[in-house]
Design a protein around this motif. Structure first.
Motif, short mmCIF file in Angstrom:
data_model
loop_
_atom_site.label_atom_id
_atom_site.label_comp_id
_atom_site.label_asym_id
_atom_site.label_seq_id
_atom_site.Cartn_x
_atom_site.Cartn_y
_atom_site.Cartn_z
N GLN A 1 1.75 6.28 -7.17
CA GLN A 1 0.61 6.99 -7.74
C GLN A 1 0.83 8.50 -7.73
N ASN B 1 0.78 3.58 -14.06
CA ASN B 1 0.56 2.23 -13.53
C ASN B 1 0.16 1.28 -14.65
N ASN C 1 -3.97 -0.64 -9.46
CA ASN C 1 -3.32 -0.98 -8.19
C ASN C 1 -2.21 -2.01 -8.43
N TYR C 2 -2.52 -3.30 -8.34
CA TYR C 2 -1.49 -4.32 -8.44
C TYR C 2 -1.66 -5.16 -9.70
N LEU D 1 2.36 1.65 -3.48
CA LEU D 1 1.33 2.11 -4.41
C LEU D 1 1.05 3.59 -4.24
N GLU E 1 0.83 -1.20 0.00
CA GLU E 1 0.00 0.00 0.00
C GLU E 1 0.87 1.25 0.00
N LEU F 1 3.85 -4.70 -8.27
CA LEU F 1 3.50 -3.40 -8.82
C LEU F 1 4.44 -3.13 -9.98
#
Length: 245
Positions: free
Chosen positions: A199, A206, A212-213, A195, A192, A239
């Protein structure tokens, strides 16, 4: 860090300096020498000249280092090196650079590279931040990998995590446009954190369709460490962010 050596501690945060492009501030690894096995010492004594690159504060000519022009992958913190060697062996059309501060891991990596007859690999035994700052040319890398770095899970230690805004921007300049920063961790809180940092990172996009992942790509080997974790119900988060500017 390689999954099979998740206890090895990682690199450090960085920030601008008036004297050098990057200044060491907060260490994100604890350097534990450990005891070298006879095999690891033998590898360091006999194979460093073929695979090793000594640190010096001057830019490398990577085409000269590898005697060819090819896509280049750099891994920060390869642990014992087994996964890195496996990736190099599976992608002979790419060149791989590994950086690790722990001498036993470097010795183990050299030994594995010789055993597997890998020729497209070079390694550093040095601080990754300094290698990136002073030896890796701008826009010279196609991929940077950071697998299972120390999560520094206690809140008071979060400042020691290597994935911070300053580090990401220093790394960004070494990637080609379109190059990828690939991270993986088995700590959800660190996933988290990564990320969130990415971001907000300028110049990255991304690669996750859900923002996200991503699923573990086939080129990242599933190690025994991960297999054990899966049996215990532990998660792993990958990621991947592409440099766009």
């Amino acid at each position: 860090m390689s999954t099979e050596d998740n206890n090895a501690q990682r690199e450090q945060d960085i920030s601008p300096s008036t004297e050098t492009p990057y200044l060491r501030r907060i260490r994100s690894f604890v350097l534990r020498e450990g005891r070298l096995t006879k095999g690891q010492q033998h590898a360091l004594d006999n194979y460093w000249s073929e695979y090793g690159i000594d640190y010096q504060p001057s830019l490398l000519d990577l085409d000269q280092v590898f005697t060819r022009s090819a896509p280049r992958v750099l891994e920060i913190g390869f642990g014992m090196g087994k996964s890195l060697v496996a990736m190099a062996q599976a992608a002979t059309d790419h060149d791989f650079i590994g950086i690790e501060v722990h001498r036993p891991g470097v010795g183990a990596c050299l030994s594995e590279a010789v055993t597997q007859q890998v020729k497209n690999l070079k390694v550093f035994e040095h601080d990754a931040v300094e290698v990136l700052a002073h030896m890796i040319p701008e826009q010279s890398l196609d991929t940077v990998q950071l697998f299972f770095p120390d999560p520094w899970h206690k809140k008071r230690h979060h400042k020691r995590r290597i994935v911070q805004a300053e580090f990401v921007q220093a790394l960004r300049s070494k990637l080609k446009i379109g190059g990828v920063f690939h991270m993986a961790t088995d700590w959800e809180n660190y996933a988290e954190h990564m990320l969130e940092v990415m971001q907000h990172a300028e110049g990255f996009s991304n690669l996750s369709a859900s923002n996200n992942y991503v699923e573990r790509p086939e080129h990242r080997p599933l190690t025994k460490f991960e297999q054990r974790g899966q049996k215990l119900g532990h998660g792993v988060w990958d990621l991947m962010f592409k440099r766009i500017t």
